[in-house]
Motif scaffolding. Structure first.
Motif, PDB file in Angstrom:
ATOM      1  N   ARG A 168      -5.580  12.494  11.901  1.00 14.53           N
ATOM      2  CA  ARG A 168      -6.035  12.690  10.523  1.00 14.53           C
ATOM      3  C   ARG A 168      -7.218  11.767  10.171  1.00 14.53           C
ATOM      4  O   ARG A 168      -7.449  11.444   9.024  1.00 14.53           O
ATOM      5  CB  ARG A 168      -4.874  12.474   9.550  1.00 14.53           C
ATOM      6  N   ILE A 169      -7.952  11.361  11.216  1.00 15.76           N
ATOM      7  CA  ILE A 169      -9.147  10.548  11.023  1.00 15.76           C
ATOM      8  C   ILE A 169     -10.373  11.380  11.362  1.00 15.76           C
ATOM      9  O   ILE A 169     -10.456  11.948  12.455  1.00 15.76           O
ATOM     10  CB  ILE A 169      -9.131   9.294  11.916  1.00 15.76           C
ATOM     11  N   ASP A 222      -7.504  12.299   6.310  1.00 13.48           N
ATOM     12  CA  ASP A 222      -7.036  11.271   5.375  1.00 13.48           C
ATOM     13  C   ASP A 222      -8.067  10.172   5.160  1.00 13.48           C
ATOM     14  O   ASP A 222      -8.065   9.501   4.127  1.00 13.48           O
ATOM     15  CB  ASP A 222      -5.741  10.626   5.893  1.00 13.48           C
ATOM     16  N   THR A 306      -4.099   6.556   7.440  1.00 15.89           N
ATOM     17  CA  THR A 306      -3.449   7.804   7.827  1.00 15.89           C
ATOM     18  C   THR A 306      -1.939   7.724   7.661  1.00 15.89           C
ATOM     19  O   THR A 306      -1.275   8.741   7.459  1.00 15.89           O
ATOM     20  CB  THR A 306      -3.763   8.158   9.293  1.00 15.89           C
TER      21      THR A 306
END
Length: 715
Positions: A168-169, A222, A306
């Motif tokens: 989620r990066i 995120d 995250t």
């Protein structure tokens, strides 16, 4: 997806349509060949990492490749693909991209090098590529690009040693090698994964800012990490970054070039205080972007964003199995402005009741739970996690992470983190290498589900990153967007001469238009006029030459202070003029300025300086002799808010000088902020002004007053 108006009229916030690039249903590779490192490895990665769409190889020198028909030209491909990968000699790139754009292909990924980074011909080819993208509407990544990756879409790069796992990066890097060989590999080794990775290449069309705008509104992102070497349109970047902060997507950056200094020569003290890196620091601070020093720190902070939502505040509870580690963490927390509220009341009593802790007396924060505490982590968590005095927690385990005892610790920590309503960070500093290298040790299994930090500093950096983001988001949300502040200022009707230092009569209307308070000033052209002016403004007075040719009049002895009689004024007038005429032509001397001596106060410097990247910068700090003595100032990128202005003042020694007066009444910080805000509006509105130096501004009980002003205009 965050609630954002993608149709906003501000072009700076336009979000490019990049879904076809990151999640294509069809890909054409022009220059496809198993013998090519770039196109061959890219196709191998694309197919090997699960691409389920259609691949069309394009290479007139081959009939078939990878078991697929090979087409001679992009126009021969039987459908309009989502993305065309271009890996051909540079002289053919523009034609390939033009053909794809004319056919309606939405995106092109240009791997080919040899453009603006190479020679004059490459610069011209890159310009043609940019024009082609604009004319046809195709969005171009690169050239000189190592590729892109979307873990839930396609992997379009030749450099990716393992299949990406969905994280989620979002990562945007202006260094291709760092993106896939350093960021990606180091993160994967630590069970940290990306949603997207972009190597921006030369940015002939799509820029780092475009990718940030796109990633900020993706549901799978995120946090956004950026590696920045330079940005051609910093104002647009600031607007996009501020918007990302507003909608809940933190932006973290490694920005190289701290040692760069502003290249444009300046006359003012303000300009000499400001380097390009100061401007970037200001730009990041004003938009909520967090600048981090290195890649490992970037990854450790991103990991926290995250795993955890933004905490409610900066109050942290630390429980450590080592007293020494607890003391170290206490110092580190203070360095990062993290609060450590006392453990008291019911929470303390619950801990005292835990028999395994063998504790006598009471608990401090950080709490030394000793090694025995590792046997009672659930009971400790039950005691502290229900205490509303804390916003986040750190469990510091100074024990081996590989033995049987670690199995229980890891299981307990996993349950604690999963059940906690607030962020719980795990710091595990003990042994990591297992005796049997084929066995995954307990700490590593825990790391698969929650962040596990091995270094105390990086752990608290991660905690501070989340608390800082929460504060930055609230700060940004509490003011109008940057684009509205830019639109709210209009240039007054001032006819300023171009390309020189202004006289006082030219400067005064400018300062008056923006409510910049100045000492009463009168211009005299002979000694008797000076005497009359002195009587009008009141003794004692100051005399100083008014000459655009002598911006630093003190250096040539063209200033006289503390004059208390007509005779002193007459003599000073002659001395000042003689000093001026020794260094300037008579035609360049407008006369002598007469001002009253300003009473005791604190001296500040405020001003506008030219930037090498940003158009204008505003600087504030201690003034007068303290400019060199303290060498301390803060830079702002206009337009800025009143809150930004106050933060700037408080980041220097000026705020302490104003409020800590050793028995005297404190002086108004707000009054200085007022002047700083007005200067920001001037810098935003009056394009003619290249630099403006108010040094010193004397802050007295009656408010600030500028006793000297230097203004230089642009050509």
């Amino acid at each position: 997806m965050p609630n954002i108006d993608t149709s906003a009229p501000d072009a700076g916030l336009a979000i490019p349509e990049l879904d076809p690039l990151f999640d294509p249903r069809s890909v054409a590779v022009v220059g496809a060949s198993p013998d090519s490192f770039y196109s061959g490895n890219l196709v191998a990665n694309l197919l090997g990492y699960g691409f389920e769409g259609t691949l069309y190889p394009v290479n007139p020198g081959r009939d078939e490749v990878w078991g697929r028909e090979c087409y001679d030209d992009i126009d021969d491909v039987p459908e309009t693909v989502d993305v065309v990968v271009v890996s051909v000699p540079r002289e053919y790139v523009v034609d390939v991209v033009a053909a794809a754009g004319d056919r309606g292909v939405p995106s092109a990924l240009v791997l080919t090098a040899g453009f603006s980074e190479a020679d004059e011909e490459g610069i011209e080819l890159e310009s043609q590529l940019a024009e082609t993208a604009a004319e046809t509407g195709i969005r171009v990544v690169g050239p000189n690009c190592i590729g892109v990756m979307a873990a839930r879409g396609a992997t379009l790069t030749s450099t990716c040693s393992r299949e990406p796992a969905p994280g989620r990066i979002g990562l945007v890097s202006q260094s291709g090698a760092l993106a896939f060989t350093t960021f990606f590999e180091r993160a994967a080794d630590r069970d940290l994964h990306f949603s997207h990775i972009v190597s921006t290449g030369n940015e002939a069309d799509l820029t780092l800012t475009d990718y940030v705008a796109y990633l900020a509104v993706q549901e799978t992102v995120d946090v956004i990490c950026t590696y920045v070497e330079g940005i051609d349109d910093p104002e647009r970047f600031m607007r996009v970054a501020e918007q990302a902060t507003r909608i809940g997507t933190p932006v973290l950056t490694v920005k190289v070039g701290r040692s760069e200094l502003a290249e444009e020569a300046t006359l003012s003290h303000t300009g000499s205080l400001t380097g390009s890196d100061d401007a970037w620091e200001a730009a990041f601070d004003q938009t909520g972007v967090q600048r981090v020093p290195d890649i490992p720190d970037l990854l450790s902070r991103a990991n926290a964003h995250t795993a955890y939502g933004a905490p409610d505040g900066d109050r942290v509870c630390i429980a450590s199995t080592s007293g020494g580690l607890a003391s170290l963490l206490a110092d580190m927390a203070a360095e990062r402005d993290l609060a450590l509220p006392a453990i008291e009341g019911e929470t303390e009593q619950k801990l005292l009741d835990v028999e395994e802790l063998l504790t006598y007396g009471g608990f401090t924060n950080p709490a030394d739970i000793r090694g025995y505490g590792a046997e009672a982590l659930p009971a400790i968590a039950d005691a502290v996690l229900s205490d509303d005095a804390f916003d986040a927690y750190v469990f510091a385990i100074g024990l081996p992470g590989t033995d049987e005892r670690a199995e229980t610790i890891a299981d307990d920590l996993q349950s604690i983190v999963a059940a906690a309503a607030d962020p719980v960070y795990v710091l595990w500093t003990g042994r990591k290498a297992p005796e049997d290298p084929t066995v995954t040790p307990p700490y590593a299994r825990l790391r698969e589900s929650v962040p596990v930090y091995e270094d105390p500093g990086r752990c608290l950096d991660a905690v501070a990153s989340t608390t800082t983001y929460a504060a930055d988001r609230d700060r940004v949300l509490g003011r109008p967007p940057r684009r509205e502040r830019s639109a709210s200022t209009d240039e007054p009707a001032l006819d300023l001469p171009r390309g020189r230092v202004l006289t006082w009569e030219e400067t005064a209307p400018l300062l008056d238009a923006y409510d910049v308070p100045v000492a009463e000033t009168r211009l005299a052209t002979d000694a008797e006029e000076a005497v009359a002016a002195a009587a009008a403004v009141g003794y004692p007075v100051v005399l100083k030459v008014d000459s655009p040719a002598l911006p630093h009049r003190t250096d040539v002895g063209a200033v006289e202070l503390g004059l208390e009689s007509p005779a002193a004024v007459r003599e000073a007038y002659r001395d000042v003029m003689d000093a001026a005429l020794a260094h300037a032509d008579e035609s360049d001397v407008a006369g002598v300025l007469v001002q009253p001596m300003v009473g005791d106060g604190v001296e500040a410097i405020l001003g506008v300086a030219p930037g090498d990247v940003f158009g204008s910068l505003v600087t504030v700090g201690p003034g007068g002799v303290l400019v060199e003595a303290l060498d301390e100032s803060t830079t702002l990128v206009p337009p800025f808010s009143r809150d930004d202005a106050r933060r700037a003042v408080e980041q220097t020694a000026l705020a302490d000088l104003l409020t800590d007066r050793r028995g005297d009444e404190p002086l108004s910080v707000d009054a200085v902020v007022d002047v700083l805000v007005n200067l920001g509006e001037l810098a935003t509105s009056v394009e003619t002004v290249a630099e403006l130096d108010l040094n010193p501004v004397v802050v007295t009980e009656d408010g600030p007053v500028a006793v000297d002003a230097l203004v230089r205009t642009r050509d």
